[in-house]
Design an enzyme around this catalytic site. Structure first.
Site, PDB file in Angstrom:
ATOM      1  N   GLU A   1       1.007  -7.867   6.287  1.00 41.40           N
ATOM      2  CA  GLU A   1       0.095  -6.956   6.986  1.00 41.40           C
ATOM      3  C   GLU A   1       0.105  -7.099   8.506  1.00 41.40           C
ATOM      4  OE1 GLU A   1      -1.534  -7.090   2.799  1.00 41.40           O
ATOM      5  OE2 GLU A   1      -0.584  -8.493   4.190  1.00 41.40           O
TER       6      GLU A   1
ATOM      7  N   ALA B   1       0.833  -1.201   0.000  1.00 42.56           N
ATOM      8  CA  ALA B   1       0.000   0.000   0.000  1.00 42.56           C
ATOM      9  C   ALA B   1       0.868   1.252   0.000  1.00 42.56           C
ATOM     10  CB  ALA B   1      -0.921  -0.008   1.213  1.00 42.56           C
TER      11      ALA B   1
ATOM     12  N   GLY C   1      -0.868  -5.759  -0.840  1.00 40.64           N
ATOM     13  CA  GLY C   1      -1.811  -5.529  -1.924  1.00 40.64           C
ATOM     14  C   GLY C   1      -1.300  -6.009  -3.259  1.00 40.64           C
TER      15      GLY C   1
ATOM     16  N   GLU D   1      -2.175  -9.560  -3.403  1.00 43.18           N
ATOM     17  CA  GLU D   1      -3.624  -9.677  -3.598  1.00 43.18           C
ATOM     18  C   GLU D   1      -4.019  -9.401  -5.052  1.00 43.18           C
ATOM     19  OE1 GLU D   1      -5.750  -8.723   0.563  1.00 43.18           O
ATOM     20  OE2 GLU D   1      -4.406  -7.131  -0.088  1.00 43.18           O
TER      21      GLU D   1
END
Length: 655
Positions: free
Chosen positions: A130, A68, A107, A110
C-alpha cells in the site's frame, strides 16, 4: 453437494463438512464489491448450514488475491467494505482457514490475517504494497500483522512494501504451514481438525514484546528509507500503536489514517504512477501484432553495460551469447558477468543453484559467427556512430534474416544506424540504464522503419527481463536524456544567475531526489559530457545562451569524485563545498556582467520543474512520447525523480 454460487466472483463447494470458498475475479482476484458481497453471502450460508462445520478460503488460478479493485480507486466505498468482511471472518464462530494458493497482496494479505489458520503453497508471495500508492493498509494489517510477527518485522514489511515468499512468511509467523501441492486439500483438513476447538483470532493476540533498541532501530531504519514520503511514516506509527492500544482503537485510527492519506497529493501522485505503469509499453494499433519467438539473445560488448544486460537476460531465462573482439576480452567479460551473479548470491537475491544454472546458459566468445544462433542481438559497444554502423553491417552477414538487431545507444541516431544495414525494418532501440541488471527502465526506441512485430518483440523481451519498457520515437537523447539536458541547462543558467551548486542540490534533495544534480555529475564523471559538448560545438547556435563553467572545470582536470574534485571537493572521499568552484562561478558572472540574485529552494525547484515539463510538452507535441505518464516514468525510474511527486508532468499539472 453441487457447487454453490454466492456472487459472480465467489463460488463454493462442501468437502467433508468444509465449505471451500473460491474467489474467481480475473486477472488478480481483486477484492471488488462483488467479491466482498459474495464472501458475506458465503459466510451467511456457512453460519446457518448445519452441514458446514468450517470454511477454507482460496483463490482461483495462480493468485489468492492481488489487492484492491483499481476500478474503485477514487470512488465512494461500496458496502460491505473490506474491513467489514474481515471483521466478520475473524469473529466467525466456525473455523476459517486460508489456503494461500498464490500472491496474497494488500487486501488479500489482510483477508488471510483474519483467518484462524493460514496454509501457503510454497510458491506463494505475501505482502502489503500500500505505501507504494501513498496509503497505509486500511483493513487491519497494521494492527494484526504485528500480533503475529512482532513489531520490528511488521514495521519493516509494511513500511517497505516488501513481498516475502512462503518460507519466510512461515518463519515470521505470518503463515502456519507451507505445502508443495494441494493447498486447498491441506487447508480443508486443518479446518476439519479445528472443529469444536478454541479458535486463534489474530486480533485477540497480544503483540510480542520487543527489546527497546531493536524496536527503535527498526523504526529509524524504516523512517530513513521513507525519503520524504508520509505513508511509510504513518505505517510505522500505526504498527507501534498496535502494542499499546486495544484492537478496536487501533483499527479506528488505521482507517482514519487510510482515508486521510487516500485523499492526499502523495497518493494522487502515486496512483498516477501506478496507472502510467499499466499503460506503459502499449502502442495504439499493435494490440493484435504477435511477438517473434526469442530464446537466444546475443550481446556484442561485455563491458559494464553489456555485462549488466547479459545478467538481466540470464535472469529472464534466456540463453546468452556474449561476443568480444579478442579471447582475452571474452574471458574478462565472462568473469565480469560471473562476478555480478556471485554478488547476487552474496546479497541473497540468488542462490548458488540459480547462479550455476544461469552460467550454463552463458557463452562468451571472440567468434562473432556464433551469433548466427541468436534471435535478438543487442549491441553494447562504444557510443560512436561509425563503430555501431560497421558492427551492424557485419551482423547483416552473420545473423538469420528474421533475427532482430537492437542498439543500446544513448545519444546517437538509431535511424542512421538502421539505414546502414541491409534490413532496417529489423532494427530497434533498447536503451538500458546502468547498471542494466538492476535499473528497471528501458527506453524502447521505435525507429522510422522498425517493423511492428519487431517493436512488439522488443517490448515483450524487456518485460520478460523484468524491466519497465517505455516506447519513444527518435530524437537526440530520446525522452530521458533530452529532458535531463534541459534540466541540466536550466541548472547551469541558475549558477550564472546567482545560485551555487550545493544550493541547487540541497533544494532537489529536499524535494525528494536521492542526490542533487551536481553531486550526480561528480559521481558519474564530467569528462563524458564534456566530450559530447566539444563534438557539438561546431553546430551550436552562437546566439543561444551557453554556460561554460563545466568546461572550465574539465580543463582544470576536475572530473569528479574519481579525480578528487569536480563541482565539489572530496577530501578524504567526503563531498564538501569548494571555494575554488564558487570563485570560478563568480568570475564567469563578472565576465558576463550578470548581477547575481538569491534563489530560495522553492524557486530553484520550480524553475527546474518548469524546464523539465516544457521539454516534456515538446516531446509530446513532436510525437516522441505518447503520454505524459511515459515521461514521468522515465524520469522517476531513470533519473531519480521522486515517485511520490508523480513525475515532472504530473507535478506541473500536465497529466
Amino acid at each position: 453437494m453441487p457447487d454453490l454460487r454466492f456472487s459472480d466472483t465467489i463460488s463454493g463447494s462442501v468437502r467433508n463438512g468444509v465449505l471451500v470458498v473460491t474467489i474467481d475475479n480475473p486477472p488478480v482476484n481483486a477484492t471488488s464489491a462483488d467479491v466482498r458481497a459474495g464472501l458475506m453471502a458465503a459466510l451467511d450460508r456457512a453460519e446457518v448450514d448445519a452441514t458446514v462445520q468450517a470454511i477454507a478460503l482460496t483463490g482461483a488460478g495462480n493468485t489468492f488475491v492481488g489487492g484492491a479493485d483499481i476500478k474503485e480507486f477514487g470512488k465512494p466505498p461500496v458496502e460491505p467494505t473490506l474491513p467489514q468482511v474481515i471483521e466478520r471472518i475473524e469473529a466467525f464462530r466456525k473455523a476459517a482457514v486460508a489456503a494461500i494458493n498464490g500472491a496474497a497482496l494488500g487486501g488479500g494479505c489482510e483477508l488471510t490475517l483474519a483467518c484462524h489458520h493460514r496454509i501457503a503453497l510454497s510458491s506463494a508471495k505475501i505482502g502489503l504494497p500500500e505505501v507504494k500508492l501513498g496509503i497505509v493498509p486500511g483493513a487491519g494489517a497494521t494492527q494484526r500483522l504485528p500480533r503475529l510477527t512482532g513489531t520490528p518485522a511488521a514495521i519493516e514489511l509494511i513500511s517497505s512494501a516488501r513481498l516475502v515468499g512462503a518460507g519466510e512468511a512461515r518463519s515470521l509467523g505470518i503463515v502456519d504451514a507451507v505445502v508443495d501441492a494441494d493447498v486447498v486439500g491441506a487447508a480443508a483438513e486443518v479446518a476439519k481438525g479445528l472443529v469444536g476447538k478454541p479458535l486463534r483470532r489474530t486480533g485477540a493476540l497480544t503483540v510480542p514484546d520487543a527489546p527497546a533498541d531493536t524496536l527503535e532501530k527498526a523504526a529509524a531504519d524504516a523512517a530513513r528509507k521513507a525519503k520524504g514520503q508520509r505513508a511509510p511514516l504513518e505505517a510505522i506509527r500505526l504498527v507501534r500503536l498496535a502494542a499499546t492500544a486495544p484492537l478496536a482503537e487501533g483499527l479506528a485510527e488505521e482507517r482514519r489514517t487510510f482515508l486521510e492519506l487516500r485523499d492526499s497529493d502523495e497518493a494522487a501522485a502515486l496512483r498516477h504512477v501506478f496507472f502510467a505503469e499499466r499503460a506503459a509499453g502499449k502502442v495504439d494499433g499493435l494490440e493484435t501484432v504477435k511477438a517473434r519467438k526469442v530464446d537466444v539473445i546475443g550481446i556484442v560488448g561485455t563491458g559494464l553495460m553489456g555485462s549488466g544486460i547479459a545478467v538481466a537476460a540470464l535472469n529472464g531465462g534466456y540463453r546468452v551469447i556474449g561476443v568480444e573482439q579478442t579471447q582475452d576480452a571474452a574471458d574478462k567479460g565472462r568473469e565480469r558477468i560471473s562476478g555480478l551473479l556471485d554478488k547476487a548470491v552474496q546479497t541473497g537475491r540468488l542462490d548458488a543453484a540459480g547462479r550455476d544454472g544461469r552460467l550454463q546458459r552463458l557463452t562468451v566468445t571472440s567468434d562473432a559467427s556464433e551469433l548466427a544462433a541468436a534471435d535478438l542481438v543487442i549491441e553494447a559497444v562504444f557510443d560512436d556512430l561509425v563503430v555501431k554502423t560497421e558492427l551492424f553491417q557485419r551482423l547483416d552477414n552473420i545473423v538469420r534474416p528474421d533475427a532482430i538487431l537492437a542498439t543500446n545507444t544513448s545519444y546517437l541516431d538509431p535511424n542512421a544506424i538502421a539505414a546502414a544495414t541491409a534490413h532496417p525494418e529489423r532494427v530497434v532501440g533498447l536503451h538500458f540504464f546502468s547498471p542494466a541488471h538492476i535499473m528497471r527502465l528501458v527506453e524502447v526506441v521505435n525507429c522510422a522503419k522498425s517493423a511492428p512485430d519487431v517493436l512488439v518483440t522488443a517490448l515483450a523481451v524487456a518485460k520478460k527481463l523484468g524491466k519497465l519498457p517505455v516506447v519513444c520515437g527518435v530524437t537526440e537523447g530520446f525522452i530521458g536524456n533530452r529532458i535531463f539536458s534541459a534540466y541540466r541547462r536550466e541548472a547551469e543558467f541558475m549558477l550564472e544567475d546567482g545560485a551555487l551548486p550545493h544550493e541547487i542540490d540541497a533544494a532537489l534533495e529536499a524535494y525528494g531526489f536521492p542526490m542533487g544534480l551536481f553531486a550526480v555529475y561528480d559521481m558519474a564523471g564530467l569528462e563524458i559530457a564534456w566530450a559530447k559538448r566539444k563534438r557539438q560545438a561546431a553546430t551550436r547556435d552562437p546566439a543561444a545562451r551557453y554556460v561554460d563553467i563545466a568546461d572550465r572545470l574539465c580543463e582544470a582536470q576536475r572530473f569528479g569524485q574519481k579525480a578528487g574534485k569536480g563541482w565539489y571537493a572530496y577530501p578524504d572521499g567526503k563531498r564538501s563545498v569548494d571555494p575554488e568552484v564558487t570563485a570560478l562561478i563568480e568570475q564567469v558572472r563578472a565576465e558576463k556582467g550578470i548581477e547575481p540574485r538569491h534563489f530560495n529552494a522553492d524557486e530553484i525547484t520550480a524553475r527546474l520543474l518548469k524546464a523539465m515539463a516544457d521539454e516534456g510538452e515538446a516531446l509530446l507535441a513532436e510525437g516522441i512520447a505518447a503520454r505524459p505518464g511515459d515521461i514521468d516514468l522515465v524520469m522517476i525510474n531513470g533519473y531519480g525523480f521522486p515517485s511520490h511527486r508523480g513525475g515532472p508532468m504530473f507535478a506541473a499539472g500536465r497529466r
